[in-house]
Design a protein around this motif. Sequence first.
Motif, PDB file in Angstrom:
ATOM      1  N   PHE A 299       1.738 -23.545  15.557  1.00 52.29           N
ATOM      2  CA  PHE A 299       3.199 -23.552  15.544  1.00 52.29           C
ATOM      3  C   PHE A 299       3.732 -23.523  14.117  1.00 52.29           C
ATOM      4  CE2 PHE A 299       6.914 -26.250  14.790  1.00 52.29           C
ATOM      5  CZ  PHE A 299       7.891 -25.495  15.432  1.00 52.29           C
ATOM      6  N   ALA A 300       3.174 -24.374  13.252  1.00 57.49           N
ATOM      7  CA  ALA A 300       3.650 -24.442  11.863  1.00 57.49           C
ATOM      8  C   ALA A 300       3.475 -23.098  11.156  1.00 57.49           C
ATOM      9  CB  ALA A 300       2.909 -25.545  11.108  1.00 57.49           C
ATOM     10  N   VAL A 301       2.343 -22.461  11.404  1.00 63.24           N
ATOM     11  CA  VAL A 301       2.078 -21.165  10.755  1.00 63.24           C
ATOM     12  C   VAL A 301       3.037 -20.098  11.290  1.00 63.24           C
ATOM     13  CG1 VAL A 301       0.397 -19.306  10.517  1.00 63.24           C
ATOM     14  CG2 VAL A 301      -0.315 -21.682  10.218  1.00 63.24           C
ATOM     15  N   LEU A 302       3.219 -20.041  12.606  1.00 61.56           N
ATOM     16  CA  LEU A 302       4.123 -19.052  13.183  1.00 61.56           C
ATOM     17  C   LEU A 302       5.553 -19.265  12.696  1.00 61.56           C
ATOM     18  CD1 LEU A 302       2.799 -18.856  16.857  1.00 61.56           C
ATOM     19  CD2 LEU A 302       2.896 -16.967  15.220  1.00 61.56           C
ATOM     20  N   HIS A 303       5.986 -20.517  12.682  1.00 60.72           N
ATOM     21  CA  HIS A 303       7.339 -20.816  12.195  1.00 60.72           C
ATOM     22  C   HIS A 303       7.496 -20.376  10.739  1.00 60.72           C
ATOM     23  CE1 HIS A 303      11.047 -22.928  11.250  1.00 60.72           C
ATOM     24  NE2 HIS A 303      10.415 -23.514  10.259  1.00 60.72           N
ATOM     25  N   GLY A 304       6.499 -20.681   9.923  1.00 59.99           N
ATOM     26  CA  GLY A 304       6.564 -20.304   8.516  1.00 59.99           C
ATOM     27  C   GLY A 304       6.570 -18.799   8.317  1.00 59.99           C
ATOM     28  N   LEU A 305       5.726 -18.089   9.068  1.00 60.79           N
ATOM     29  CA  LEU A 305       5.681 -16.631   8.958  1.00 60.79           C
ATOM     30  C   LEU A 305       7.046 -16.021   9.283  1.00 60.79           C
ATOM     31  CD1 LEU A 305       2.259 -15.817  10.673  1.00 60.79           C
ATOM     32  CD2 LEU A 305       2.790 -15.540   8.246  1.00 60.79           C
ATOM     33  N   GLY A 306       7.613 -16.452  10.407  1.00 67.75           N
ATOM     34  CA  GLY A 306       8.904 -15.917  10.814  1.00 67.75           C
ATOM     35  C   GLY A 306      10.003 -16.248   9.826  1.00 67.75           C
ATOM     36  N   ASN A 307       9.991 -17.475   9.339  1.00 64.25           N
ATOM     37  CA  ASN A 307      11.022 -17.899   8.393  1.00 64.25           C
ATOM     38  C   ASN A 307      10.930 -17.107   7.094  1.00 64.25           C
ATOM     39  OD1 ASN A 307      13.221 -19.753   7.994  1.00 64.25           O
ATOM     40  ND2 ASN A 307      11.960 -20.766   6.458  1.00 64.25           N
ATOM     41  N   GLY A 308       9.717 -16.837   6.643  1.00 62.53           N
ATOM     42  CA  GLY A 308       9.540 -16.064   5.417  1.00 62.53           C
ATOM     43  C   GLY A 308      10.088 -14.652   5.540  1.00 62.53           C
TER      44      GLY A 308
END
Length: 392
Positions: A299-308
């Motif tokens: 979840f943290a990685v997906l959220h970070g990818l999308g936010n970037g």
Amino acid sequence: MTTVRLGVTQTLAWASSYYLLAVLAGAVGRDVGISTSMVFGAFSVALLVAAGVGPYAGRIIDRFGGRPVLIASNLIFAAGLAGLSQATQAAHVFIAWAVIGVAMGGGLYEAAFATAVRLHGRDARRTITGITLFAGFASTIGWPLSAYLEGTVGWRGACVSWATLHLLIGIPLNALLPRAGNSEASTQAAAGKEEGLGLSVSQQRRAAVLMAYVFAVTWFISTSMAAHLPQLLLASGATLAAAVGIAALVGPAQVVGRVIEFTFLKRAHPLLSARLATLAHPLGALCIGLFGTSAAAGFAVLHGLGNGILTIAIGTLPLLIFGANGYGQRQGFLMVPARIVQASAPFLFGIAVERWGAGALWFSAILGLSACLALVVMTADMRKAPRAAEAN
């Protein structure tokens, strides 16, 4: 070199404003005699001030280029930080952050993106992406440096140090930016020759409303996660150590997302990139819902990818749809709702976490899906435009 200069000055601007209180808020509150929440309340005031200043700063950039605006923001940042270093009561803290808010309105991403567009016109996407790649390390650099400065010269000395960096690094780098009008792209942008997709007036209004909504939702989710992600992970069953470690994955994932945009998605349509990015947070929430704490890192990685990737979309979508003419002022207006919800996000999402615990993720996931739906509607409108062939 424009990308490097803007990237470095943006890193400085974000580290000394947006990321400053994560380290210094407690010390400021104790020394001045106010609560930490009140210190962050002053930061919320800065965000609201920035929302009001943004359109005016953008208009000046449209007319004269970003060089004078960004130099002025360095001076105002320095003044606000110096004022904060001398604070002895709550009013001083609020006034200092109001001054810093003026600098944020003319010195963060919107101003840097508008500067890039003023210089490069519709070819500014690569520069915008490069700027975010540099500034993606603002917290990575800013938090340890602020902590080191607090430990050696105190929080007041840390504020003075950041102010000094604006004078010694920020101003010289921004002064080296090309003057607006020196390139064919900037001349065309200033003359209004770089148009968008040729939308009708009603379609432009609809696109502006939808875009402002998407930006507001994504900033609400981003700010909410920045404030409450460890608490959410604890509520989902993670240990404190695991929650902190997993939350720390968001920052590197954001940088990876921008690298993906810079490489694999550089030829993709910005609307496609944005749609995929808005789905990342809901997909991560679904993973936690299905698999529990074991999927927290995902979840943290997906959220970070999308936010970037969405950080870049904030700069590139207005350029694509409306063109380079008047970009700065339009960008400022589009970001007003985002700044307002950003100021209220920690409080509002905190209520959701208190009531629903980890279930608050479903709330943010639904918001993310609504942003994706808004982008789908925008895509349908683009296909109806005279230049629809370029949109797909």
